[in-house]
Design a protein around this motif. Structure first.
Motif, short mmCIF file in Angstrom:
data_model
loop_
_atom_site.label_atom_id
_atom_site.label_comp_id
_atom_site.label_asym_id
_atom_site.label_seq_id
_atom_site.Cartn_x
_atom_site.Cartn_y
_atom_site.Cartn_z
N LEU A 79 4.10 2.38 6.93
CA LEU A 79 2.70 2.42 7.34
C LEU A 79 2.41 1.31 8.34
O LEU A 79 2.92 0.20 8.23
N ARG A 80 1.57 1.64 9.31
CA ARG A 80 1.03 0.64 10.24
C ARG A 80 -0.46 0.52 9.98
O ARG A 80 -1.12 1.53 9.67
N ARG B 73 0.21 9.29 -4.95
CA ARG B 73 0.10 10.52 -4.17
C ARG B 73 1.42 10.81 -3.46
O ARG B 73 1.52 10.67 -2.24
N PRO B 74 2.46 11.18 -4.21
CA PRO B 74 3.77 11.41 -3.62
C PRO B 74 3.70 12.43 -2.47
O PRO B 74 3.05 13.47 -2.59
N LEU C 159 0.83 -1.20 0.00
CA LEU C 159 0.00 0.00 0.00
C LEU C 159 0.86 1.25 0.00
O LEU C 159 0.59 2.21 -0.75
N ARG C 160 1.92 1.25 0.80
CA ARG C 160 2.82 2.41 0.86
C ARG C 160 3.45 2.67 -0.51
O ARG C 160 3.51 3.82 -0.98
N ALA C 161 3.89 1.60 -1.17
CA ALA C 161 4.50 1.76 -2.50
C ALA C 161 3.50 2.34 -3.49
O ALA C 161 3.84 3.21 -4.31
N TYR C 162 2.27 1.88 -3.40
CA TYR C 162 1.23 2.39 -4.31
C TYR C 162 0.94 3.87 -4.04
O TYR C 162 0.85 4.68 -4.97
N GLU D 158 -6.36 -4.79 -8.71
CA GLU D 158 -6.40 -5.83 -7.68
C GLU D 158 -5.01 -6.36 -7.33
O GLU D 158 -4.87 -7.10 -6.35
N ASP D 159 -4.00 -5.99 -8.10
CA ASP D 159 -2.64 -6.46 -7.80
C ASP D 159 -2.06 -5.82 -6.55
O ASP D 159 -1.10 -6.33 -5.97
N VAL D 160 -2.64 -4.69 -6.13
CA VAL D 160 -2.08 -3.97 -4.97
C VAL D 160 -2.44 -4.68 -3.67
O VAL D 160 -1.57 -5.05 -2.88
N LEU D 161 -3.74 -4.87 -3.42
CA LEU D 161 -4.18 -5.49 -2.17
C LEU D 161 -4.99 -6.76 -2.39
O LEU D 161 -5.53 -7.33 -1.43
#
Length: 342
Positions: A31-32, A23-24, A15-18, A99-102
């Motif tokens: 992330l937690r 949204r740089p 998620l952080r990479a995405y 769907e590849d992200v999560l």
């Protein structure tokens, strides 16, 4: 597969990479994530970074099959449309349909601090005066939602108001048939009575679909800060929302029940007062409200019977599910009584 220490269904690193790509600068550091309990269907997570930033992620349940029942685009769209109206909703930040992200589509929205009151015991702790204020503001927020002009906020095509009640009754009747596993006295009588006495709908509105106290966040000032869980929202008959609120405001707590109820809290307004306030402030005719309340009882009876059916098949695990079947007749009787005495 979630990484060690991460809640199921959300990988903080992915998620952080995405978010860094899309949204740089939004997040700082790792992330937690933690799962927020209480949702009935879609999964809700609170995520936080090292700089004190905090957001919420919504995604479908694990192993979901029916995409239409867990439409992230739909939820994201309706809260975005309602921003800027008198309906308090979290600000949507980003929709991801990859769907590849999560492993499923999801969206990110702002974190809104507040309390979801789920029980009379919680309300009793704040006292009768504040309890009354909370429930009345919940009612006023429903009035505000139903006052929104769908076309003015880009939701003119969000649903089909024509024939809404007929389709709803047909849908829940079909759900009942799909969950039949035992004799259930009165439920067919209730379904037939509802179909026979179908009211004429008034002006359509944006309908939440599951409007109740524990689907909103209440601030320290006892006002509704955010309305949540829009997965059942559409355009339709607004009195279906009021009928559901009336039902939840009529229920007496059952020990061990997973159904939230707040009626027994000192200071809680009566269903009659809630209905009168809604009618006075919305200008809508609520004379057919007993039908809508009885329909709410029928819907919840069907939902609980479905859970009971899945439990008997060994498809549902967790505490309290073994008692769900005992509750269903109470909701059937509640619907029949409401129609008879309304």
């Amino acid at each position: 597969m979630s990484r060690a220490g991460a809640p199921p269904g959300l990988d903080p690193e992915r998620l952080r990479a995405y978010l860094d790509r899309e949204r740089p600068g939004l997040v700082a550091g790792p992330l937690r994530a933690e799962l927020i309990e209480g949702g009935r269907s879609n999964l809700t997570y609170r995520i936080a970074d090292d700089a004190g930033g905090c957001w919420v992620v919504r995604r479908p349940p694990l192993g979901h099959v029916l995409a239409t029942a867990h439409d992230m685009r739909r939820e994201h769209r309706v809260i975005g449309a309602l921003r800027g109206t008198n309906v308090p909703v979290p600000a949507p930040l980003l929709l991801c349909e990859d769907e590849d992200v999560l492993g499923a589509p999801f969206y990110v929205m702002e974190f809104v601090p507040g309390t979801p009151y789920r029980s009379a015991r919680q309300l009793a702790a704040i006292g009768p005066e504040r309890t009354r204020a909370v429930v009345l503001h919940l009612t006023d927020t429903l009035v505000a939602l139903h006052a929104v002009d769908p076309a003015a906020v880009g939701l003119a095509d969000f649903g089909r108001p024509e024939g809404f009640l007929e389709r709803q009754l047909r849908r829940w009747g079909a759900q009942l048939e799909a969950s039949r596993s035992r004799e259930l006295a009165g439920i067919d009588e209730l379904h037939t009575a509802l179909a026979t006495a179908l009211p004429a709908s008034g002006a359509p509105a944006v309908v939440h679909g599951d409007y109740r106290l524990d689907n909103v966040l209440v601030g320290d000032d006892d006002t509704v800060r955010a309305v949540l869980d829009w997965e059942m929202s559409t355009l339709g008959d607004p009195l279906t929302d009021l009928g559901l609120l009336m039902m939840y405001s009529s229920l007496t707590a059952v020990p061990g029940s997973p159904v939230s109820t707040t009626r027994d809290a000192p200071g809680h307004p009566s269903p009659t007062e809630i209905a009168r306030r809604y009618a006075d402030r919305s200008g809508r005719d609520v004379s057919a409200l007993p039908w809508y309340t009885a329909f709410a009882y029928f819907k919840l009876a069907v939902i609980l019977e479905g859970i009971h059916y899945r439990y008997t098949l060994g498809q549902t695990v967790g505490t309290g599910f073994d008692r769900i079947g005992e509750l269903v007749p109470q909701f059937v009787e509640g619907g029949l009584t409401t129609l008879r005495t309304g």
